[in-house]
Design a protein around this motif. Structure first.
Motif, short mmCIF file in Angstrom:
data_model
loop_
_atom_site.label_atom_id
_atom_site.label_comp_id
_atom_site.label_asym_id
_atom_site.label_seq_id
_atom_site.Cartn_x
_atom_site.Cartn_y
_atom_site.Cartn_z
N GLU A 51 0.85 -1.20 0.00
CA GLU A 51 0.00 0.00 0.00
C GLU A 51 0.88 1.24 0.00
OE1 GLU A 51 -3.18 2.37 2.90
OE2 GLU A 51 -2.25 0.49 3.57
N LEU A 52 0.77 2.07 -1.03
CA LEU A 52 1.51 3.32 -1.07
C LEU A 52 0.75 4.39 -0.31
CD1 LEU A 52 2.67 3.56 -4.81
CD2 LEU A 52 4.01 2.85 -2.83
N ILE A 53 1.38 5.01 0.67
CA ILE A 53 0.77 6.12 1.37
C ILE A 53 1.01 7.38 0.54
CG2 ILE A 53 0.70 7.44 3.51
CD1 ILE A 53 -0.20 4.46 3.68
N VAL A 54 -0.08 8.01 0.12
CA VAL A 54 0.02 9.19 -0.76
C VAL A 54 -0.32 10.43 0.06
CG1 VAL A 54 -0.75 10.27 -2.90
CG2 VAL A 54 -0.66 7.78 -2.73
N SER A 55 0.74 11.04 0.60
CA SER A 55 0.58 12.26 1.39
C SER A 55 1.86 13.07 1.24
CB SER A 55 0.35 11.92 2.87
OG SER A 55 1.52 11.39 3.46
N ALA A 56 1.77 14.34 1.63
CA ALA A 56 2.94 15.22 1.52
C ALA A 56 4.09 14.71 2.38
CB ALA A 56 2.56 16.64 1.93
N ASN A 57 3.80 14.05 3.49
CA ASN A 57 4.84 13.56 4.38
C ASN A 57 5.47 12.26 3.89
OD1 ASN A 57 4.48 15.65 6.23
ND2 ASN A 57 2.88 14.55 7.33
N ALA A 58 4.75 11.50 3.05
CA ALA A 58 5.23 10.18 2.64
C ALA A 58 5.96 10.18 1.30
CB ALA A 58 4.06 9.20 2.59
N VAL A 59 5.64 11.13 0.42
CA VAL A 59 6.18 11.11 -0.94
C VAL A 59 7.22 12.21 -1.13
CG1 VAL A 59 5.62 11.09 -3.40
CG2 VAL A 59 3.92 10.31 -1.74
N ARG A 60 8.39 11.83 -1.59
CA ARG A 60 9.47 12.77 -1.87
C ARG A 60 9.33 13.24 -3.34
NH1 ARG A 60 14.92 10.33 1.08
NH2 ARG A 60 13.87 9.34 2.87
N LEU A 61 8.97 14.49 -3.53
CA LEU A 61 8.68 15.01 -4.87
C LEU A 61 9.85 15.74 -5.53
CD1 LEU A 61 5.06 16.39 -4.32
CD2 LEU A 61 5.72 14.26 -5.44
N ASP A 62 10.98 15.83 -4.87
CA ASP A 62 12.07 16.65 -5.38
C ASP A 62 12.53 16.23 -6.77
OD1 ASP A 62 11.97 18.06 -3.06
OD2 ASP A 62 13.79 17.23 -2.17
N ARG A 63 12.67 14.94 -7.01
CA ARG A 63 13.15 14.48 -8.31
C ARG A 63 12.16 14.82 -9.42
NH1 ARG A 63 17.38 10.71 -9.09
NH2 ARG A 63 18.49 10.22 -7.16
#
Length: 207
Positions: A51-63
């Motif tokens: 299960e992927l947790i989709v939240s600002a705290n869980a996903v690193r968007l920098d790349r």
């Protein structure tokens, strides 16, 4: 209780937003994750649900927000595989989904592939990502659940057939990455059950 395991880049199905092609900007909108739970199988962990947790705290968007590549079927070994890139700063989390805008290439060697995306013939998308940390939960009568609480999308690809979320192809050339596994144990019975399963697995490998 935590441990470190080695994992390859993972793949997940995604999609082009219908009718999202902007002719003037030469861009499309993509949904690169919905966080749905999928069944996976690995030689190390056996069968489990991810299960992927989709939240600002869980996903690193920098790349993604630095202009990650939009590839032809996850091709990593040639510049010819790059048929676009994520528009900088457009990757975001909204309503439990990961969204982004992709700028399509206008280069002559990408014309045929880009044309199929523009016309909707190719609409299947897959996202490649690295897992940094998971929370593993044992469930009575069910296979374990891996809650991915820290992960990083690296690239988005156009694919003819959506990537099989249960496939983990390993080879000598595959990059492997450290992943922290937090084991959420209910009681001592869980500990004994895991130890027994590990002993049985190791005994099987020794045959």
């Amino acid at each position: 209780m935590a441990e470190i395991i080695r994992l390859p880049q993972m793949l997940r199905d995604a999609e082009v937003r219908a009718g999202s092609f902007d002719d003037a900007a030469h861009t499309i909108e993509v949904i690169w994750t919905t966080g749905a739970t999928v069944r996976r199988v690995s030689w190390l962990e056996g069968e489990f649900d991810e299960e992927l947790i989709v939240s600002a705290n869980a996903v690193r968007l920098d790349r993604l927000n630095s202009g990650a590549p939009f590839l032809d079927t996850h091709g990593q070994w040639s510049l010819d595989s790059v048929i676009g890139s994520v528009v900088r700063g457009t990757a975001r989390i909204e309503g439990g989904q990961g969204l982004a805008r992709v700028k399509l290439s206008a280069a002559p060697d990408a014309v045929d592939r880009v044309a199929k995306i523009k016309e909707g013939t190719v609409s299947n998308i897959s996202v490649g990502y690295r897992i940094h940390s998971v929370e593993r939960k044992e469930r009575d009568g069910k296979i374990p659940l891996h809650r991915v609480i820290d992960w990083e999308p690296w690239e988005i690809s156009a694919v003819p057939i959506p990537a099989d979320p249960g496939a983990q192809v390993r080879s000598a050339k595959s990059d492997m990455f450290d992943c922290k596994v937090e084991r959420a144990l209910a009681d001592d019975n869980d500990v004994r059950r895991i130890r027994l399963a590990m002993q049985q697995r190791m005994a099987g490998l020794g045959r």
